[in-house]
Design a protein around this motif. Structure first.
Motif, mmCIF file in Angstrom:
data_model
loop_
_atom_site.group_PDB
_atom_site.id
_atom_site.type_symbol
_atom_site.label_atom_id
_atom_site.label_comp_id
_atom_site.label_asym_id
_atom_site.label_seq_id
_atom_site.Cartn_x
_atom_site.Cartn_y
_atom_site.Cartn_z
ATOM 1 N N UNK A 36 0.820 -1.209 0.000
ATOM 2 C CA UNK A 36 0.000 0.000 0.000
ATOM 3 C C UNK A 36 0.852 1.257 0.000
ATOM 4 N N UNK A 37 2.081 1.160 0.516
ATOM 5 C CA UNK A 37 2.971 2.316 0.603
ATOM 6 C C UNK A 37 4.372 1.927 0.160
ATOM 7 N N UNK A 38 5.208 2.916 -0.155
ATOM 8 C CA UNK A 38 6.631 2.610 -0.297
ATOM 9 C C UNK A 38 7.194 2.057 1.012
ATOM 10 N N UNK A 39 8.278 1.325 0.916
ATOM 11 C CA UNK A 39 8.952 0.797 2.100
ATOM 12 C C UNK A 39 9.442 1.964 2.954
ATOM 13 N N UNK A 40 9.124 1.902 4.246
ATOM 14 C CA UNK A 40 9.458 2.997 5.160
ATOM 15 C C UNK A 40 10.851 2.824 5.765
ATOM 16 N N UNK A 41 11.333 3.879 6.378
ATOM 17 C CA UNK A 41 12.598 3.791 7.108
ATOM 18 C C UNK A 41 12.530 2.746 8.213
ATOM 19 N N UNK A 42 11.391 2.661 8.887
ATOM 20 C CA UNK A 42 11.233 1.662 9.936
ATOM 21 C C UNK A 42 11.361 0.249 9.376
ATOM 22 N N UNK A 43 10.724 -0.013 8.251
ATOM 23 C CA UNK A 43 10.804 -1.332 7.627
ATOM 24 C C UNK A 43 12.210 -1.633 7.129
ATOM 25 N N UNK A 44 12.840 -0.645 6.492
ATOM 26 C CA UNK A 44 14.182 -0.873 5.964
ATOM 27 C C UNK A 44 15.176 -1.085 7.096
ATOM 28 N N UNK A 45 14.964 -0.410 8.223
ATOM 29 C CA UNK A 45 15.841 -0.595 9.376
ATOM 30 C C UNK A 45 15.743 -2.009 9.917
ATOM 31 N N UNK A 46 14.541 -2.577 9.937
ATOM 32 C CA UNK A 46 14.392 -3.962 10.395
ATOM 33 C C UNK A 46 15.199 -4.902 9.516
ATOM 34 N N UNK A 47 15.146 -4.672 8.210
ATOM 35 C CA UNK A 47 15.920 -5.485 7.265
ATOM 36 C C UNK A 47 17.425 -5.315 7.499
ATOM 37 N N UNK A 48 17.887 -4.068 7.562
ATOM 38 C CA UNK A 48 19.320 -3.820 7.710
ATOM 39 C C UNK A 48 19.838 -4.362 9.040
ATOM 40 N N UNK A 49 19.059 -4.186 10.106
ATOM 41 C CA UNK A 49 19.488 -4.661 11.418
ATOM 42 C C UNK A 49 19.513 -6.185 11.477
ATOM 43 N N UNK A 50 18.571 -6.827 10.794
ATOM 44 C CA UNK A 50 18.497 -8.292 10.814
ATOM 45 C C UNK A 50 19.588 -8.942 9.984
ATOM 46 N N UNK A 274 22.934 1.095 -9.587
ATOM 47 C CA UNK A 274 23.696 1.418 -8.391
ATOM 48 C C UNK A 274 23.525 2.867 -7.965
ATOM 49 N N UNK A 275 22.686 3.623 -8.684
ATOM 50 C CA UNK A 275 22.488 5.038 -8.364
ATOM 51 C C UNK A 275 21.666 5.199 -7.090
ATOM 52 N N UNK A 276 22.030 6.212 -6.296
ATOM 53 C CA UNK A 276 21.290 6.513 -5.069
ATOM 54 C C UNK A 276 21.065 8.018 -4.984
ATOM 55 N N UNK A 277 19.914 8.403 -4.457
ATOM 56 C CA UNK A 277 19.569 9.818 -4.343
ATOM 57 C C UNK A 277 18.482 9.977 -3.287
ATOM 58 N N UNK A 278 18.324 11.207 -2.846
ATOM 59 C CA UNK A 278 17.426 11.475 -1.731
ATOM 60 C C UNK A 278 15.963 11.523 -2.079
ATOM 61 N N UNK A 279 15.592 11.185 -3.327
ATOM 62 C CA UNK A 279 14.171 11.202 -3.698
ATOM 63 C C UNK A 279 13.735 9.915 -4.373
ATOM 64 N N UNK A 280 14.421 8.812 -4.102
ATOM 65 C CA UNK A 280 14.037 7.536 -4.707
ATOM 66 C C UNK A 280 13.943 6.433 -3.664
ATOM 67 N N UNK A 281 12.841 5.670 -3.735
ATOM 68 C CA UNK A 281 12.632 4.528 -2.858
ATOM 69 C C UNK A 281 12.004 3.396 -3.657
ATOM 70 N N UNK A 282 11.143 2.612 -3.010
ATOM 71 C CA UNK A 282 10.534 1.480 -3.714
ATOM 72 C C UNK A 282 9.390 0.915 -2.892
ATOM 73 N N UNK A 283 8.491 0.185 -3.578
ATOM 74 C CA UNK A 283 7.519 -0.670 -2.902
ATOM 75 C C UNK A 283 7.636 -2.048 -3.510
ATOM 76 N N UNK A 284 7.092 -3.066 -2.844
ATOM 77 C CA UNK A 284 7.299 -4.445 -3.277
ATOM 78 C C UNK A 284 5.976 -5.117 -3.647
ATOM 79 N N UNK A 285 6.106 -6.225 -4.346
ATOM 80 C CA UNK A 285 4.940 -7.010 -4.746
ATOM 81 C C UNK A 285 5.205 -8.496 -4.488
ATOM 82 N N UNK A 286 4.145 -9.272 -4.605
ATOM 83 C CA UNK A 286 4.236 -10.727 -4.565
ATOM 84 C C UNK A 286 3.158 -11.282 -5.460
ATOM 85 N N UNK A 287 3.432 -12.418 -6.104
ATOM 86 C CA UNK A 287 2.449 -13.047 -6.975
ATOM 87 C C UNK A 287 1.342 -13.643 -6.122
#
Length: 287
Positions: A36-50, A274-287
């Motif tokens: 429903x939303x782009x991946x949040x900082x909270x969600x990405x932090x869980x991934x990075x920390x794990x 490999x490009x990174x910038x302060x205005x790009x993120x992502x959301x995910x899908x599943x079949x």
């Protein structure tokens, strides 16, 4: 998202020829699930920390920050990026430090994760058991069931002419002065404004969203009409990294009619994976 068909491409005539939003063509898609939303900082932090994952921006030690949002020691500021002087190369800028080394994620848990590359997005998807959307899946979901509409909410203007702001884009004179009439200079929380008819929040504006596909402005003329997955090779525009560019969709908080009209359902852009910038993120899908 149930299986179904829609018309893909620019029906409003607002697209840029170089982006390849034409021809209009029918597309049939299998059922899929989309965030429903782009991946949040909270969600990405869980991934990075794990996982201990280190993003491309962290590995290279720098990323691109919009000039009004830089929050870094002077020694970290590498200078403007050629061709787009409103972007500043900032050492120490990454998803945990979106403005630079002096910034943090304080108060930004529900904002979209930025400074993430296409490769970083894939790594998150692998951890979450999901994947990036195809460009066709993204567009169908963004349209919210409104065939040929310019925006996820229809064709009403984005700029609050009726007193209702519908997305986070630039207001004022780009790139020097943002009035923040919609409430935000940079990113907004992912559940700001109203969701579309399919329940997606901020499919346009706020942050660009990575898709799975390679980019080719001529692809629509040859794309399969059932479950298109993007071209097998590059964009045909030349250069040593011709076949690497990946699709970005939706525009961002920096979009403004004076230079970028890509905050539309059909609008397309691209960058190297490999490009990174302060205005790009992502959301995910599943079949």
């Amino acid at each position: 998202m149930p299986a179904g068909a829609f018309t893909m491409g620019d029906a409003s005539g607002d697209g840029l020829a170089v982006d390849g939003e034409l021809p209009l063509h029918p597309v049939e898609l299998d059922a899929f699930e989309i965030d429903a939303t782009p991946v949040t900082n909270e969600q990405f932090a869980r991934f990075a920390d794990a996982t201990g994952y280190v993003t491309d921006a962290e590995r290279t030690g720098a990323s691109a920050v919009f000039h009004l949002l830089v929050d870094a020691p002077t020694a970290d500021i590498a200078g403007p990026i050629v061709g787009t002087p409103w972007w500043i190369g900032v050492r120490g800028a990454d998803w945990r430090h979106p403005g630079g080394r002096a910034s943090s994620l304080a108060g930004l848990d529900q904002h979209p994760a930025v400074h993430v590359s296409w490769h970083d997005a894939l790594a998150y998807c692998a951890w979450a058991g999901r994947r990036l959307p195809t460009e066709a899946e993204w567009e169908r979901a963004a349209r919210g069931g409104l065939e040929s509409a310019t925006y996820p909410w229809g064709d009403d203007p984005i700029d609050g002419n009726d007193g209702v702001w519908r997305a986070n884009v630039w207001q004022g004179a780009f790139p020097a002065h943002n009035t923040a009439a919609d409430g935000w200079v940079g990113t907004a929380p992912v559940r700001t404004f109203a969701p579309n008819g399919f329940g997606l929040w901020q499919a346009v504006g706020n942050v660009w969203e990575w898709c799975a596909d390679r980019f080719d402005p001529g692809y629509y003329a040859i794309a399969p009409l059932v479950n298109p997955r993007g071209p097998e090779d590059g964009d045909g525009l030349g250069g040593e990294r011709d076949d690497e560019r990946r699709v970005l969709r939706g525009g961002s908080y920096l979009c403004h009619p004076s230079y970028c009209n890509r905050y539309r359902n059909s609008a397309r852009s691209s960058n190297t994976p490999d490009s990174t910038m302060g205005n790009a993120g992502f959301r995910t899908v599943a079949a």
